[in-house]
Design an enzyme around this catalytic site. Structure first.
Site, PDB file in Angstrom:
ATOM      1  CG  ASP A  39       1.715  -4.440  12.080  1.00 49.89           C
ATOM      2  OD1 ASP A  39       1.703  -4.219  10.863  1.00 49.89           O
ATOM      3  OD2 ASP A  39       0.697  -4.392  12.792  1.00 49.89           O
ATOM      4  CG  ASN A  43      -0.263  -0.254   2.505  1.00 48.04           C
ATOM      5  OD1 ASN A  43       0.420  -1.267   2.672  1.00 48.04           O
ATOM      6  ND2 ASN A  43      -0.410   0.670   3.433  1.00 48.04           N
ATOM      7  CG  HIS A  48      -6.286  -5.089   8.391  1.00 50.46           C
ATOM      8  ND1 HIS A  48      -5.416  -4.858   9.427  1.00 50.46           N
ATOM      9  CD2 HIS A  48      -7.348  -4.269   8.606  1.00 50.46           C
ATOM     10  CE1 HIS A  48      -5.936  -3.941  10.232  1.00 50.46           C
ATOM     11  NE2 HIS A  48      -7.097  -3.562   9.760  1.00 50.46           N
ATOM     12  CG  HIS A  54      -1.854  -6.723  12.198  1.00 53.63           C
ATOM     13  ND1 HIS A  54      -1.305  -5.575  11.700  1.00 53.63           N
ATOM     14  CD2 HIS A  54      -3.034  -6.871  11.566  1.00 53.63           C
ATOM     15  CE1 HIS A  54      -2.124  -5.049  10.802  1.00 53.63           C
ATOM     16  NE2 HIS A  54      -3.172  -5.837  10.708  1.00 53.63           N
TER      17      HIS A  54
END
Lengths: 320, 431
Positions: free
Chosen positions: B310, B99, B184, B237
């Site tokens: 992360d 991204n 995600h 995550h």
């Protein structure tokens, strides 16, 4: 504290140089403020306020959100104590509100401001500003976080009528989720020994609010029974378009305060509202204008409380 | 290139089950041996690194979830500054989210990122390909061409695929290339506008909340879609007890699903955002203590396949804002190892399991050959002292971005040296 923290947390009192919130304020710090405000309320009525008290001090009303009432109240409070008061309205339409905020802080520092009254649409914005300015910061309402002077003026109004907080039951009704007034009042009234109920539709009452020491009620009939004080909250019209509440008329039907519902409270229960009111939405006009309503007295106490806060902070005294 | 002989160190290679004191020889940039007899001397001209019986030598860490600012946000972080921060943390391979601006949704950009990694001489970059064009969540990106160009797996980074039909199509199509999809795990409509986990703290602070269940809701949907399609799925995550329970059960049922978590989710809880501390604003938001404990349990019982940093660089101006409008994310490269070691020091993980979560296991999830001490493999190595104490200080971290949520945290375990293909890239005598 800065954006990185450094160990301080929400459960620790904020520095005494600012008034950023009521949470964590001990009654031993609240009571003297109310006493001083009571004193100023009397002086206001006799028009004999100490106009030399804040002479030479500069107070800036920095409002990132429109609010005629609160701004005027702070302006009067400052002027009645002799401060030089400047009003700054900052357009909040800019996307980078934070940048504006810190740039503004730098500007105000350069102007040697003593007292900075801040209203902002974002929770925590006055706390952020307080890290960057030399002035004492008074939170005049931040997002859905706190509105400490409103809670103080509400408390003063209640104390004038009952003489005490012990044993009182207060119902806070309406859009609790989006209300900084509700949060500050919950912190203050529970700290002073009141029983506090919150009343509203489940979409407008956060599930976790019970952790703040209040009981949760989803009908007015249940919530108002036997209370000493009915505190109504303003409901934003945009919340009643089908996302949180289907319509204004359904809201008034189930959560509006009318004489029939008020009759469930104690006979001489007080009716309060932080203003501005939506008559016919959260409160019926007959109730708002009745003998039980202390809404105008709240406005009067607002100026007195703000004088007490400005006085206390300007003297560098104890506050939260 | 001089040979290097590591002496008196504890060698840990989870891929082969190696965990014993020993000597490791590097020659010509590759690992030449891990079982040199003590009697045998160092080869001619070799540099000898003596671990003094205290240091641990393991494969260079493989960090499977890293955001860097390049291309498009170089003011936050460049490939080079990220690489410097990585090697200071013992990391030699990073998988980079797509991204960026532009997004990594065409093959040339995937190749560019690999090349930019090589140029640094410090790290390998494994680029993620965008799962949808522009990471916008609607049209498929060119998964086949991106995979050919070296995209290691496919994801829209911090954005979940909201639409169930699109997710089903992505899983189905990716299966044809054996491609892994990384999600995600957060229902976007429940998360919209939120910046903290729903609960007492968010209520007190007056911050818009995201229910913790937003994670389980999306995980439940995607597990079901993975079962329907046979596609390979990984959750990044993961941070809630409920989400981990769903993954644990799916694994027990034989579904090919994996997940990682990040150090903030097992080392911190939501209380660190108190007083509107924006450096602790992350996405997903920090959780309640019960969820933090559940993540620790997920690490211990193997439900969690990898620990990823992360890493999400932000500029100070991105963070110096009211909480709700401040950027989400924290740096994590140089704290990855030490925060993971806190789990070892606390007795939740043994050293071998901790190193596996940082090397061999993420490499296996991604199908990468990195993260081993196999003879003949490139000598990507991390040498650390598990007991050296230090304090994390935002402002003093290697690399450009300083937005660590661990500011002020005292940690035990520090990297002494990092080697990439046999060349020292971090530590006292970095060449």
């Amino acid at each position: 504290m800065n954006e990185r923290g450094h160990g301080s947390n929400v459960f620790v009192n904020t520095p005494a140089r600012h008034l950023l919130g009521v949470q964590g304020m001990h009654p031993s710090r609240i009571t003297p403020l109310l006493d001083l405000a009571e004193h100023y309320a009397l002086l206001n009525r006799s028009r004999k306020t100490p106009r030399d008290l804040l002479r030479g001090r500069t107070l800036i009303n920095l409002f990132f959100e429109d609010s005629t009432r609160t701004r005027t109240s702070f302006e009067l409070a400052g002027k009645r104590l002799g401060a030089d008061v400047v009003n700054m309205s900052v357009a909040s339409s800019s996307v980078n509100k934070g940048e504006t905020l810190l740039d503004t802080a730098a500007t105000l520092n350069a102007m040697h401001t003593d007292l900075l009254v801040v209203r902002h649409a974002q929770s925590g914005a006055p706390a952020l500003l307080a890290q960057k300015v030399q002035a004492s910061v008074v939170n005049a309402g931040d997002g859905t976080h706190e509105h400490p002077t409103q809670a103080l003026l509400d408390a003063l109004t209640i104390r004038r009528h009952f003489g005490t907080f012990e044993g009182l039951t207060v119902a806070i009704c309406g859009d609790v989720s989006h209300s900084r007034v509700a949060r500050s009042n919950i912190h203050l009234l529970t700290a002073m020994g009141c029983q506090v109920r919150v009343v509203g539709p489940p979409t407008l009452v956060p599930g976790a609010i019970g952790a703040l020491g209040v009981s949760i009620h989803h009908t007015m009939e249940d919530g108002l029974r036997g209370v000493d004080v009915v505190m109504m909250l303003r409901v934003q019209r945009e919340r009643m378009k089908g996302t949180q509440v289907p319509s204004a008329r359904e809201y008034f039907r189930f959560y509006g305060l009318d004489s029939r519902r008020l009759a469930l409270a104690k006979p001489h229960a007080l009716v309060m509202h932080p203003g501005p009111m939506n008559r016919g939405v959260e409160i019926d006009s007959r109730v708002a204008d009745s003998d039980q309503s202390v809404i105008r007295e709240q406005v009067e106490m607002g100026v007195a409380v703000r004088m007490a806060v400005l006085d206390t902070l300007a003297r560098g005294g104890e506050s939260a | 290139m001089k040979p290097v002989l590591f002496e008196n160190s504890r060698l840990i290679d989870p891929a082969s089950g190696l965990d014993r004191p020993g000597r490791l020889l590097v020659q010509g940039g590759v690992i030449a041996g891990t079982d040199l007899p003590q009697a045998e001397g160092a080869p001619e001209g070799a540099e000898v690194i003596d671990g003094g019986g205290q240091l641990v030598l393991c494969p260079g860490l493989v960090d499977m979830r890293v955001t860097i600012g390049e291309p498009g946000f170089e003011y936050r972080e460049t490939v080079l500054s990220a690489a410097k921060a990585a090697v200071a943390g013992g990391i030699t391979t990073i998988a980079v989210l797509p991204n960026t601006s532009p997004t990594i949704d065409n093959p040339a950009l995937a190749r560019l990122l690999r090349a930019r990694g090589e140029e640094t001489g410090l790290i390998d970059i494994l680029p993620y390909g965008a799962l949808t064009r522009g990471c916008a969540g609607t049209e498929m990106a060119e998964i086949g061409l991106l995979a050919e160009a070296g995209a290691i797996a496919f994801t829209d980074g911090p954005h979940a695929i909201a639409d169930s039909r699109t997710m089903r199509q992505m899983l189905t199509y990716a299966k044809g290339f054996g491609a892994l999809i990384v999600q995600h795990p957060e229902d976007p409509s429940l998360a919209r506008g939120g910046c903290a986990t729903d609960g007492e703290l968010a209520t007190r602070l007056g911050l818009p909340g995201i229910p913790a269940a937003a994670e389980a809701i999306l995980i439940a949907r995607d597990l079901r879609l993975a079962r329907m399609t046979g596609g390979r799925l990984h959750f990044g995550h993961v941070s809630t007890a409920e989400g981990l329970d769903l993954i644990r059960r799916a694994k027990a049922d034989g579904l090919r699903v994996t997940c990682d978590t990040a150090p903030p989710y097992f080392d911190l809880n939501e209380t660190v955002i108190g007083d509107f501390r924006t450096y602790a604003k992350l996405s997903p938001p920090l959780r309640a203590e019960a969820d933090r404990r559940a993540v620790c349990a997920g690490l211990a019982d193997g439900t969690i396949d990898a620990i990823a940093s992360d890493h999400m660089p932000c500029d100070a101006d991105d963070k110096r804002q009211p909480f709700a409008v401040a950027a989400a994310g924290g740096t994590g490269l140089c704290t990855l190892l030490a925060v993971t070691l806190a789990q070892v020091h606390a007795g939740n993980l043994d050293m071998g399991a901790a190193i596996a979560l940082l090397t061999h296991r993420p490499a296996s999830v991604l199908g990468s050959s990195a993260g081993t001490l196999a003879v003949g493999a490139p000598a990507d190595l991390c040498l650390f002292n598990p007991d050296t104490g230090w304090i994390v200080r935002a402002g003093d971290l290697p690399g450009k971005a300083q937005n660590t949520p661990f500011d002020g945290r005292a940690l035990e375990g520090r990297v002494v040296g990092t080697w990439k293909k046999g060349r020292r890239v971090f530590g006292a005598q970095a060449a």
